[in-house]
Design a protein around this motif. Structure first.
Motif, short mmCIF file in Angstrom:
data_model
loop_
_atom_site.label_atom_id
_atom_site.label_comp_id
_atom_site.label_asym_id
_atom_site.label_seq_id
_atom_site.Cartn_x
_atom_site.Cartn_y
_atom_site.Cartn_z
N SER A 14 0.83 -1.21 0.00
CA SER A 14 0.00 0.00 0.00
C SER A 14 0.86 1.26 0.00
CB SER A 14 -0.99 0.00 1.16
OG SER A 14 -0.34 0.07 2.39
N TYR B 119 -6.66 6.54 0.19
CA TYR B 119 -6.23 5.16 -0.05
C TYR B 119 -5.50 4.59 1.18
CZ TYR B 119 -3.66 1.22 -1.96
OH TYR B 119 -3.14 -0.03 -2.18
N GLN C 197 -6.64 1.41 3.51
CA GLN C 197 -5.76 0.26 3.70
C GLN C 197 -5.48 0.02 5.19
OE1 GLN C 197 -4.75 -1.94 1.24
NE2 GLN C 197 -6.29 -0.74 0.16
N LYS D 246 -8.44 -1.67 6.64
CA LYS D 246 -8.48 -3.08 6.23
C LYS D 246 -7.55 -3.93 7.09
CE LYS D 246 -9.71 -2.32 1.42
NZ LYS D 246 -9.25 -2.37 0.02
N ARG D 247 -6.34 -3.42 7.33
CA ARG D 247 -5.38 -4.17 8.15
C ARG D 247 -5.92 -4.34 9.58
NH1 ARG D 247 -1.90 -0.90 5.45
NH2 ARG D 247 -1.51 0.39 7.27
#
Length: 137
Positions: free
Chosen positions: A57, A72, A76, A79-80
Motif C-alpha cells: 500500500s 487510499y 488500507q 483493512k489491516r
C-alpha cells in the motif's frame, strides 16, 4: 545499508527466527504446547501478511496524488485493522488457539523492529565510547 526490498525481507527473516526460538521455548516449557504453538504461528503469519500489505500500500500510495493517497492509505489502514480484529476474535473463540500466543504473534514484527533498533543503538554507543577512549589516550 539495506535497500527497501532487502529491509523488508530482513525483517521477515528475523521475525521467523524469533518465532522459531519462541516455539522452541514453548515446546520445552509446556506440557500441552499445541495451542500456544498454533496461536503463535497464526498470529505471526497474519503479522507478516499485514506487513506485506503495508509495504504494497505504501508503494502504491506514493504514486498517487496527495488527496487520493491519503484516502487510499486510510482505507488500507482500516483493512489491516479489520484483519487484526478478525484474527483476535477467531483466537478468542477457538479453543485450539492460545489467545495470548496469537497476540504475541501479531506483535512479532514490532518486536523484531524494536529489538533491532535497540541493538543498533547499543552497538553504536559502544563504538562511540571505544572511539573516545582511543582518542583520549
Amino acid at each position: 545499508m539495506f535497500n527497501e526490498e532487502n529491509l523488508f525481507y530482513a525483517v521477515i527473516k528475523r521475525t521467523i527466527v524469533y518465532t522459531l526460538i519462541i516455539i522452541g521455548i514453548i515446546l520445552l516449557s509446556f506440557k500441552e504446547p499445541k495451542p500456544y504453538v498454533l496461536g503463535l504461528i497464526f498470529g505471526t503469519s497474519i503479522a507478516i501478511l499485514a506487513f506485506r500489505l503495508l509495504e504494497l500500500s505504501i508503494k502504491k500510495a506514493i504514486t498517487m496524488p496527495p488527496n487520493v493517497a491519503s484516502t487510499y492509505a486510510r482505507s488500507q489502514y482500516m483493512k489491516r485493522y479489520l484483519i487484526y480484529a478478525i484474527v483476535l476474535v477467531v483466537a478468542a473463540l477457538a479453543d485450539y488457539l492460545s489467545f495470548g500466543a496469537t497476540v504475541l504473534g501479531l506483535l512479532m514484527i514490532k518486536i523484531v523492529i524494536i529489538t533491532h533498533a535497540v541493538y543498533d543503538n547499543i552497538v553504536s554507543n559502544v563504538k562511540k565510547s571505544l572511539d573516545k577512549m582511543k582518542n583520549s589516550k
